[in-house]
Motif scaffolding. Sequence first.
Motif, PDB file in Angstrom:
ATOM      1  N   HIS A  55       0.837  -1.194   0.000  1.00  0.00           N
ATOM      2  CA  HIS A  55       0.000   0.000   0.000  1.00  0.00           C
ATOM      3  C   HIS A  55       0.867   1.238   0.000  1.00  0.00           C
ATOM      4  O   HIS A  55       1.791   1.349   0.793  1.00  0.00           O
ATOM      5  CB  HIS A  55      -0.903  -0.017   1.228  1.00  0.00           C
ATOM      6  CG  HIS A  55      -1.851  -1.171   1.216  1.00  0.00           C
ATOM      7  ND1 HIS A  55      -3.101  -1.091   0.684  1.00  0.00           N
ATOM      8  CD2 HIS A  55      -1.693  -2.455   1.608  1.00  0.00           C
ATOM      9  CE1 HIS A  55      -3.686  -2.278   0.768  1.00  0.00           C
ATOM     10  NE2 HIS A  55      -2.847  -3.126   1.326  1.00  0.00           N
ATOM     11  N   ARG A  56       0.584   2.129  -0.934  1.00  0.00           N
ATOM     12  CA  ARG A  56       1.326   3.392  -1.002  1.00  0.00           C
ATOM     13  C   ARG A  56       0.373   4.511  -0.599  1.00  0.00           C
ATOM     14  O   ARG A  56      -0.707   4.661  -1.192  1.00  0.00           O
ATOM     15  CB  ARG A  56       1.824   3.650  -2.420  1.00  0.00           C
ATOM     16  CG  ARG A  56       2.682   2.521  -2.980  1.00  0.00           C
ATOM     17  CD  ARG A  56       4.153   2.707  -2.633  1.00  0.00           C
ATOM     18  NE  ARG A  56       4.935   1.638  -3.205  1.00  0.00           N
ATOM     19  CZ  ARG A  56       5.542   0.681  -2.478  1.00  0.00           C
ATOM     20  NH1 ARG A  56       5.406   0.671  -1.160  1.00  0.00           N
ATOM     21  NH2 ARG A  56       6.249  -0.247  -3.074  1.00  0.00           N
ATOM     22  N   LYS A  74      -3.528   7.722  -3.064  1.00  0.00           N
ATOM     23  CA  LYS A  74      -3.037   6.475  -2.475  1.00  0.00           C
ATOM     24  C   LYS A  74      -3.285   5.339  -3.455  1.00  0.00           C
ATOM     25  O   LYS A  74      -4.241   5.370  -4.227  1.00  0.00           O
ATOM     26  CB  LYS A  74      -3.720   6.211  -1.138  1.00  0.00           C
ATOM     27  CG  LYS A  74      -5.200   5.914  -1.239  1.00  0.00           C
ATOM     28  CD  LYS A  74      -5.797   5.708   0.145  1.00  0.00           C
ATOM     29  CE  LYS A  74      -7.288   5.381   0.038  1.00  0.00           C
ATOM     30  NZ  LYS A  74      -7.908   5.307   1.368  1.00  0.00           N
ATOM     31  N   LYS A  75      -2.413   4.344  -3.451  1.00  0.00           N
ATOM     32  CA  LYS A  75      -2.628   3.229  -4.367  1.00  0.00           C
ATOM     33  C   LYS A  75      -2.075   1.931  -3.823  1.00  0.00           C
ATOM     34  O   LYS A  75      -1.313   1.910  -2.857  1.00  0.00           O
ATOM     35  CB  LYS A  75      -2.048   3.546  -5.738  1.00  0.00           C
ATOM     36  CG  LYS A  75      -0.557   3.770  -5.719  1.00  0.00           C
ATOM     37  CD  LYS A  75      -0.073   4.154  -7.103  1.00  0.00           C
ATOM     38  CE  LYS A  75       1.372   4.615  -7.045  1.00  0.00           C
ATOM     39  NZ  LYS A  75       1.798   5.252  -8.275  1.00  0.00           N
ATOM     40  N   VAL A  76      -2.473   0.845  -4.472  1.00  0.00           N
ATOM     41  CA  VAL A  76      -2.020  -0.484  -4.095  1.00  0.00           C
ATOM     42  C   VAL A  76      -1.165  -0.984  -5.255  1.00  0.00           C
ATOM     43  O   VAL A  76      -1.576  -0.915  -6.408  1.00  0.00           O
ATOM     44  CB  VAL A  76      -3.236  -1.422  -3.882  1.00  0.00           C
ATOM     45  CG1 VAL A  76      -2.793  -2.770  -3.358  1.00  0.00           C
ATOM     46  CG2 VAL A  76      -4.229  -0.780  -2.914  1.00  0.00           C
ATOM     47  N   VAL A  77       0.041  -1.458  -4.968  1.00  0.00           N
ATOM     48  CA  VAL A  77       0.910  -1.928  -6.048  1.00  0.00           C
ATOM     49  C   VAL A  77       1.293  -3.395  -5.839  1.00  0.00           C
ATOM     50  O   VAL A  77       1.479  -3.840  -4.717  1.00  0.00           O
ATOM     51  CB  VAL A  77       2.193  -1.062  -6.177  1.00  0.00           C
ATOM     52  CG1 VAL A  77       1.863   0.373  -6.551  1.00  0.00           C
ATOM     53  CG2 VAL A  77       3.018  -1.086  -4.898  1.00  0.00           C
TER      54      VAL A  77
ATOM     55  N   ILE B  91      -5.521  -4.442  -9.880  1.00  0.00           N
ATOM     56  CA  ILE B  91      -5.289  -4.448  -8.444  1.00  0.00           C
ATOM     57  C   ILE B  91      -5.768  -3.165  -7.799  1.00  0.00           C
ATOM     58  O   ILE B  91      -6.351  -3.165  -6.721  1.00  0.00           O
ATOM     59  CB  ILE B  91      -3.795  -4.712  -8.172  1.00  0.00           C
ATOM     60  CG1 ILE B  91      -3.535  -6.196  -8.403  1.00  0.00           C
ATOM     61  CG2 ILE B  91      -3.389  -4.303  -6.771  1.00  0.00           C
ATOM     62  CD1 ILE B  91      -2.100  -6.563  -8.427  1.00  0.00           C
ATOM     63  N   ASN B  92      -5.559  -2.059  -8.499  1.00  0.00           N
ATOM     64  CA  ASN B  92      -5.944  -0.784  -7.917  1.00  0.00           C
ATOM     65  C   ASN B  92      -7.419  -0.533  -7.822  1.00  0.00           C
ATOM     66  O   ASN B  92      -7.891   0.186  -6.952  1.00  0.00           O
ATOM     67  CB  ASN B  92      -5.307   0.353  -8.700  1.00  0.00           C
ATOM     68  CG  ASN B  92      -4.207   0.908  -7.865  1.00  0.00           C
ATOM     69  OD1 ASN B  92      -4.474   1.520  -6.850  1.00  0.00           O
ATOM     70  ND2 ASN B  92      -2.997   0.618  -8.248  1.00  0.00           N
ATOM     71  N   TRP B  97      -8.210  -1.434   0.716  1.00  0.00           N
ATOM     72  CA  TRP B  97      -7.115  -0.635   1.258  1.00  0.00           C
ATOM     73  C   TRP B  97      -6.893  -1.026   2.705  1.00  0.00           C
ATOM     74  O   TRP B  97      -7.817  -1.024   3.511  1.00  0.00           O
ATOM     75  CB  TRP B  97      -7.459   0.848   1.149  1.00  0.00           C
ATOM     76  CG  TRP B  97      -6.437   1.728   1.779  1.00  0.00           C
ATOM     77  CD1 TRP B  97      -6.492   2.300   3.020  1.00  0.00           C
ATOM     78  CD2 TRP B  97      -5.198   2.156   1.205  1.00  0.00           C
ATOM     79  NE1 TRP B  97      -5.359   3.049   3.248  1.00  0.00           N
ATOM     80  CE2 TRP B  97      -4.551   2.975   2.159  1.00  0.00           C
ATOM     81  CE3 TRP B  97      -4.566   1.918  -0.022  1.00  0.00           C
ATOM     82  CZ2 TRP B  97      -3.305   3.552   1.907  1.00  0.00           C
ATOM     83  CZ3 TRP B  97      -3.335   2.503  -0.258  1.00  0.00           C
ATOM     84  CH2 TRP B  97      -2.719   3.309   0.708  1.00  0.00           C
ATOM     85  N   GLY B  99      -3.814   0.157   4.253  1.00  0.00           N
ATOM     86  CA  GLY B  99      -2.540   0.816   4.504  1.00  0.00           C
ATOM     87  C   GLY B  99      -2.572   1.930   5.532  1.00  0.00           C
ATOM     88  O   GLY B  99      -1.534   2.471   5.895  1.00  0.00           O
TER      89      GLY B  99
END
Lengths: 94, 100
Positions: A55-56, A74-77, B91-92, B97, B99
């Motif tokens: 998670h960014r 924000k994004k998921v990589v 994925i995005n 989420w 995080g």
Amino acid sequence: MTKSDLILRLAERNPHLFQRDIERIVATILDEITAALARGDRVELRGFGAFSVKHRAARIGRNPRTGESVSVAKKVVPYFKTGKELRERLNAQS
Amino acid sequence: MTVTRSDLTEAVYQEVGLSRNESAQLVESVLREIVDTLAQGEAVKLSSFGTFSVVNKAQRIGRNPKTGEEVPILPRRVLVFRASHVLKDRINTTTPWSGD
């Protein structure tokens, strides 16, 4: 090696299967990994490595050309960590 | 939850209509073909998934973070995975989420 090279090599080794079955097998494996990551799950493949997501957080970025600030959401990589066995194989002979 | 070979086997079994045993063998051969290619230093490009490439790293001086001692990190080969845009987008749009 591309996906089509991979399919051809597998087809040579499995002459009893139709090439379209091999294509479906490869596609199913990649789809399954993708779907797992999309759920936020990890994929662990011994002898190869592990796929996971990171998670960014959102941040203020900068356009390097103009210096202008831009907000980056924000994004998921996706992330891949090479397995121990493969890491050792990569360095075996050299 | 962690996905493993047996989940991939189950998916192939459901999807392709081979026996469980043969599905397991084929999952194994797909992975073996990819891994053997990489072990020989050849890149593997899987369209709409990503690219695995083998990168040669030069020797550099590292440091033992505990003792502060300098140790040479020998030249080595590492594997780099670059996800394709298709995978990143997929994925995005759906990954929950976690995080914060």
